[in-house]
Structures are given as C-alpha cells and as structure tokens.
Design a protein around this motif. Structure first.
Motif, PDB file in Angstrom:
ATOM      1  N   THR A  43      79.160 -18.507  44.584  1.00 22.86           N
ATOM      2  CA  THR A  43      78.714 -17.482  45.529  1.00 22.86           C
ATOM      3  C   THR A  43      77.367 -17.835  46.144  1.00 22.86           C
ATOM      4  OG1 THR A  43      77.657 -16.207  43.756  1.00 22.86           O
ATOM      5  CG2 THR A  43      79.945 -15.661  44.289  1.00 22.86           C
ATOM      6  N   GLY A  44      76.605 -18.684  45.462  1.00 24.31           N
ATOM      7  CA  GLY A  44      75.293 -19.063  45.972  1.00 24.31           C
ATOM      8  C   GLY A  44      75.283 -20.334  46.797  1.00 24.31           C
ATOM      9  N   ILE A  45      76.455 -20.792  47.193  1.00 20.82           N
ATOM     10  CA  ILE A  45      76.544 -22.010  48.000  1.00 20.82           C
ATOM     11  C   ILE A  45      75.755 -21.858  49.292  1.00 20.82           C
ATOM     12  CG2 ILE A  45      78.133 -23.396  49.403  1.00 20.82           C
ATOM     13  CD1 ILE A  45      80.242 -22.919  47.270  1.00 20.82           C
ATOM     14  N   LYS A  46      75.046 -22.898  49.652  1.00 22.66           N
ATOM     15  CA  LYS A  46      74.245 -22.861  50.869  1.00 22.66           C
ATOM     16  C   LYS A  46      75.125 -22.943  52.118  1.00 22.66           C
ATOM     17  CE  LYS A  46      70.116 -24.942  48.801  1.00 22.66           C
ATOM     18  NZ  LYS A  46      69.144 -26.055  48.876  1.00 22.66           N
ATOM     19  N   ASP A  47      74.599 -22.409  53.212  1.00 18.47           N
ATOM     20  CA  ASP A  47      75.314 -22.446  54.490  1.00 18.47           C
ATOM     21  C   ASP A  47      75.652 -23.879  54.894  1.00 18.47           C
ATOM     22  OD1 ASP A  47      74.683 -19.809  54.323  1.00 18.47           O
ATOM     23  OD2 ASP A  47      73.433 -19.739  56.118  1.00 18.47           O
ATOM     24  N   GLU A  48      74.855 -24.820  54.408  1.00 21.23           N
ATOM     25  CA  GLU A  48      75.010 -26.219  54.807  1.00 21.23           C
ATOM     26  C   GLU A  48      76.402 -26.753  54.505  1.00 21.23           C
ATOM     27  OE1 GLU A  48      72.952 -30.603  53.967  1.00 21.23           O
ATOM     28  OE2 GLU A  48      72.260 -28.814  52.901  1.00 21.23           O
ATOM     29  N   LEU A  49      77.008 -26.298  53.414  1.00 23.56           N
ATOM     30  CA  LEU A  49      78.335 -26.807  53.062  1.00 23.56           C
ATOM     31  C   LEU A  49      79.336 -26.498  54.170  1.00 23.56           C
ATOM     32  CD1 LEU A  49      80.121 -26.840  49.695  1.00 23.56           C
ATOM     33  CD2 LEU A  49      81.322 -25.906  51.660  1.00 23.56           C
ATOM     34  N   PHE A  50      79.287 -25.283  54.689  1.00 22.99           N
ATOM     35  CA  PHE A  50      80.221 -24.898  55.745  1.00 22.99           C
ATOM     36  C   PHE A  50      79.863 -25.577  57.066  1.00 22.99           C
ATOM     37  CE2 PHE A  50      80.158 -21.478  52.609  1.00 22.99           C
ATOM     38  CZ  PHE A  50      81.506 -21.421  52.286  1.00 22.99           C
ATOM     39  N   GLU A  51      78.572 -25.732  57.315  1.00 21.33           N
ATOM     40  CA  GLU A  51      78.138 -26.412  58.535  1.00 21.33           C
ATOM     41  C   GLU A  51      78.571 -27.875  58.526  1.00 21.33           C
ATOM     42  OE1 GLU A  51      73.992 -25.708  58.348  1.00 21.33           O
ATOM     43  OE2 GLU A  51      74.137 -23.584  58.926  1.00 21.33           O
ATOM     44  N   GLU A  52      78.471 -28.523  57.357  1.00 12.08           N
ATOM     45  CA  GLU A  52      78.899 -29.915  57.245  1.00 12.08           C
ATOM     46  C   GLU A  52      80.410 -30.035  57.389  1.00 12.08           C
ATOM     47  OE1 GLU A  52      77.180 -32.605  57.269  1.00 12.08           O
ATOM     48  OE2 GLU A  52      75.322 -31.466  57.359  1.00 12.08           O
ATOM     49  N   THR A  53      81.135 -29.046  56.879  1.00 12.71           N
ATOM     50  CA  THR A  53      82.591 -29.053  57.034  1.00 12.71           C
ATOM     51  C   THR A  53      82.968 -28.973  58.505  1.00 12.71           C
ATOM     52  OG1 THR A  53      82.905 -28.003  54.874  1.00 12.71           O
ATOM     53  CG2 THR A  53      84.735 -27.869  56.432  1.00 12.71           C
ATOM     54  N   VAL A  54      82.265 -28.139  59.256  1.00 10.98           N
ATOM     55  CA  VAL A  54      82.520 -28.029  60.696  1.00 10.98           C
ATOM     56  C   VAL A  54      82.269 -29.369  61.380  1.00 10.98           C
ATOM     57  CG1 VAL A  54      81.685 -26.994  62.846  1.00 10.98           C
ATOM     58  CG2 VAL A  54      82.100 -25.553  60.845  1.00 10.98           C
ATOM     59  N   ARG A  55      81.185 -30.050  60.993  1.00 15.41           N
ATOM     60  CA  ARG A  55      80.888 -31.360  61.590  1.00 15.41           C
ATOM     61  C   ARG A  55      81.999 -32.363  61.291  1.00 15.41           C
ATOM     62  NH1 ARG A  55      75.587 -30.198  59.476  1.00 15.41           N
ATOM     63  NH2 ARG A  55      74.160 -29.591  61.147  1.00 15.41           N
ATOM     64  N   ILE A  56      82.499 -32.333  60.062  1.00  9.97           N
ATOM     65  CA  ILE A  56      83.579 -33.250  59.688  1.00  9.97           C
ATOM     66  C   ILE A  56      84.833 -32.962  60.498  1.00  9.97           C
ATOM     67  CG2 ILE A  56      85.196 -33.818  57.820  1.00  9.97           C
ATOM     68  CD1 ILE A  56      82.861 -33.572  55.870  1.00  9.97           C
ATOM     69  N   LEU A  57      85.177 -31.696  60.638  1.00 11.61           N
ATOM     70  CA  LEU A  57      86.388 -31.322  61.364  1.00 11.61           C
ATOM     71  C   LEU A  57      86.292 -31.674  62.850  1.00 11.61           C
ATOM     72  CD1 LEU A  57      87.135 -27.828  59.758  1.00 11.61           C
ATOM     73  CD2 LEU A  57      88.238 -30.014  59.252  1.00 11.61           C
ATOM     74  N   LYS A  58      85.078 -31.682  63.380  1.00 12.12           N
ATOM     75  CA  LYS A  58      84.881 -31.996  64.800  1.00 12.12           C
ATOM     76  C   LYS A  58      84.774 -33.496  65.061  1.00 12.12           C
ATOM     77  CE  LYS A  58      81.947 -29.319  67.051  1.00 12.12           C
ATOM     78  NZ  LYS A  58      80.726 -28.525  67.355  1.00 12.12           N
ATOM     79  N   ASP A  59      84.659 -34.282  63.991  1.00 15.15           N
ATOM     80  CA  ASP A  59      84.481 -35.728  64.121  1.00 15.15           C
ATOM     81  C   ASP A  59      85.842 -36.404  64.316  1.00 15.15           C
ATOM     82  OD1 ASP A  59      83.926 -38.415  63.904  1.00 15.15           O
ATOM     83  OD2 ASP A  59      82.631 -38.218  62.152  1.00 15.15           O
ATOM     84  N   ASN A  60      86.067 -36.942  65.495  1.00 11.67           N
ATOM     85  CA  ASN A  60      87.355 -37.578  65.799  1.00 11.67           C
ATOM     86  C   ASN A  60      87.607 -38.841  64.990  1.00 11.67           C
ATOM     87  OD1 ASN A  60      88.009 -35.653  67.775  1.00 11.67           O
ATOM     88  ND2 ASN A  60      86.874 -36.765  69.353  1.00 11.67           N
ATOM     89  N   GLY A  61      86.544 -39.404  64.411  1.00 13.29           N
ATOM     90  CA  GLY A  61      86.704 -40.640  63.658  1.00 13.29           C
ATOM     91  C   GLY A  61      87.001 -40.442  62.184  1.00 13.29           C
ATOM     92  N   VAL A  62      87.075 -39.195  61.749  1.00 11.10           N
ATOM     93  CA  VAL A  62      87.306 -38.904  60.333  1.00 11.10           C
ATOM     94  C   VAL A  62      88.788 -39.050  59.999  1.00 11.10           C
ATOM     95  CG1 VAL A  62      87.252 -37.059  58.610  1.00 11.10           C
ATOM     96  CG2 VAL A  62      85.310 -37.404  60.105  1.00 11.10           C
ATOM     97  N   SER A  63      89.072 -39.569  58.817  1.00 12.24           N
ATOM     98  CA  SER A  63      90.458 -39.773  58.403  1.00 12.24           C
ATOM     99  C   SER A  63      91.141 -38.448  58.088  1.00 12.24           C
ATOM    100  CB  SER A  63      90.514 -40.669  57.165  1.00 12.24           C
ATOM    101  OG  SER A  63      89.978 -39.992  56.036  1.00 12.24           O
ATOM    102  N   LEU A  64      92.467 -38.466  58.151  1.00 13.95           N
ATOM    103  CA  LEU A  64      93.251 -37.278  57.821  1.00 13.95           C
ATOM    104  C   LEU A  64      93.022 -36.868  56.371  1.00 13.95           C
ATOM    105  CD1 LEU A  64      95.399 -35.271  58.869  1.00 13.95           C
ATOM    106  CD2 LEU A  64      97.146 -36.852  58.024  1.00 13.95           C
TER     107      LEU A  64
END
Length: 265
Positions: free
Chosen positions: A81-102
C-alpha cells in the motif's frame, strides 16, 4: 544487495546486471525472499529495483520486474500500500516504449494487476496516466494475454472515481473496451463487461449513456445475451441493460434482432 544499490545515476554496472541474473535464476523460497527485504532498508531496495527498470538494459529491466513480482508476493500488505507513485509512472513509460519486448510488457502488466487493488494504488495508477495508455494499446493489440491483463488493470482502476473519470476522458474508451467483448477470450469479455458495469453503475450521465448507444456498446451487450458465454457475464450485462432501459430499450439504432433480447424488467 549493495551491488543493486550502488548506482544512483547513469548506466548500471556489469556487477549489477550479473547480480540480477543470479537472483532471477536462483529459486528462492518465500522465507528467503522475506529475509532479503527484512535485512535491508526495504525502501532503498525497492527504489534500486525501480531505478533499474528505468535505466537498466532490456534484460536487466525484465529481471528487475520479475524480482519485484516475487518480492511483492511475500511482503507485508502495508509495504504494498505504501508503493511510491514512481512504480506506476515507470510502468507507463515502459508501456509507451515501442522498443520494449512483449515479455517485458506482460511482466509489467502482471506486476501492476497484482498490486493495484491495495490501498490507494488504484488512484496512483489513475494519476500516472496509465488509463489513457492502456486504452491506446488495446485499440490495436491482438495478443490474448496482453489484452486480458490490460482489461484487468483497467477494471481495477475503474473501481475508483479518479479512474472512471480518466477512462471517460478518453474519446475511444467505451468503444475500445466494448470491441474486446466476444473477440479475445472469456476472461477478456468478463473484464470488459465489468468495466462497462462500473461506468454505468457509478459514473453514468445522459452523455455517457448516449455515447454507449452511438458507438455500439448497447448492441454488443444485447449480443452477449444471445451467445455462449459465462452466466456471470450475462447476468452483469442484464444488470447494465436494466439500469438504463428507459433510455436504451426503444432506441432505433439497435438492430431489431439484438433489441429482441433486451431483458424485461
């Protein structure tokens, strides 16, 4: 552990990459994983893994994701429950990165779906911009598992008012989710219907209900009643249709063969 935390910026060391590979391939028990976190300052340790997700090599980022998943399965719920916002922000960056593997996309989504229901994590996910990214990816994605995970994440986020607001802000949200019903899998259909139910139950307005008519959501819901799918999904569809029967039942834009299956009150 010190190896994972040694780099504050820039590229990661080879030692860090090697440490992640060892952790990834080592079959640690739940007890061993708990000890790893308890022996360390857990906030620093998790921060290190999040940093690796951001600046590490492709393989390192994937290993960091998998290690995070293992750790979150054994830690105290208070730490989740105390996870920082950064985890979700980094997930968004990964999902938006066209070079990331499936594989990396799947690992990111699996991590999010496992932790999002705890505490204020739904709100954190909504505020990170994740809803819009998930909808955009859903439009053209054909991978069954990825679609299922994205719909699971969207449903969880839509349990909070902030998530539903972000969902309705996207012009293609309702149409995109409804198109996945009956096209991907039973799991995807069920989750998509749950999303539509949450919108209708808690965030409906005349504009929203009218849009659902215009983009074919209501016609799709009527079709669900006619075809082979889970009874739970059908019951939830009937609830949606009954909730809005005053506006929808006599709508001229619904084909007659579908309107005939509209449930009676």
């Amino acid at each position: 552990m010190d190896i994972l935390k040694e780099k504050e910026s820039g590229s990661l060391s080879e030692e860090c990459d090697e440490a992640l590979i060892i952790f990834h391939h080592r079959q640690c028990t739940d007890i061993q994983l708990r000890k790893i976190v308890q022996l360390e300052d857990d906030s620093i340790f998790f921060d290190a893994l999040l940093r690796i997700r951001r600046i590490g090599r492709i393989e390192s980022r994937l290993h960091a994701l998998m290690l995070l998943r293992k750790l979150f399965k054994v830690v105290d719920p208070a730490q989740i429950t105390g996870i920082k916002d950064e985890l979700f922000e980094e997930t968004v960056r990964i999902l938006k990165d066209n070079g990331v593997s499936l594989q990396t996309i799947k690992a990111s989504l699996e991590l999010v779906t496992e932790i999002i229901r705890w505490g204020r994590n739904r709100i954190k996910a909504a505020e990170s911009g994740m809803v819009s990214v998930l909808i955009e990816l859903l439009i053209d994605n054909s991978d069954r598992r990825v679609c299922e995970l994205m719909l699971v994440a969207l449903e969880q986020i839509c349990w909070c008012a902030e998530g539903r607001a972000k969902f309705l802000e996207h012009a293609a949200g309702l149409a995109t989710v409804s198109k996945k019903v009956l096209r991907v899998s039973h799991v995807a259909s069920d989750r998509a219907v749950r999303i539509l139910f949450l919108i209708c139950r808690f965030s409906s307005s005349y504009r929203v209900l009218q849009e659902m008519l215009e983009v074919g959501v209501v016609s799709k819901l009527c079709l669900v009643i006619q075809v082979d799918c889970s009874e739970t999904t059908k019951e939830r569809v009937k609830q949606i249709l009954n909730l809005n029967s005053r506006l929808w039942k006599e709508a001229s834009c619904i084909p007659a063969h579908l309107l005939s299956s509209y449930p009676s009150l």
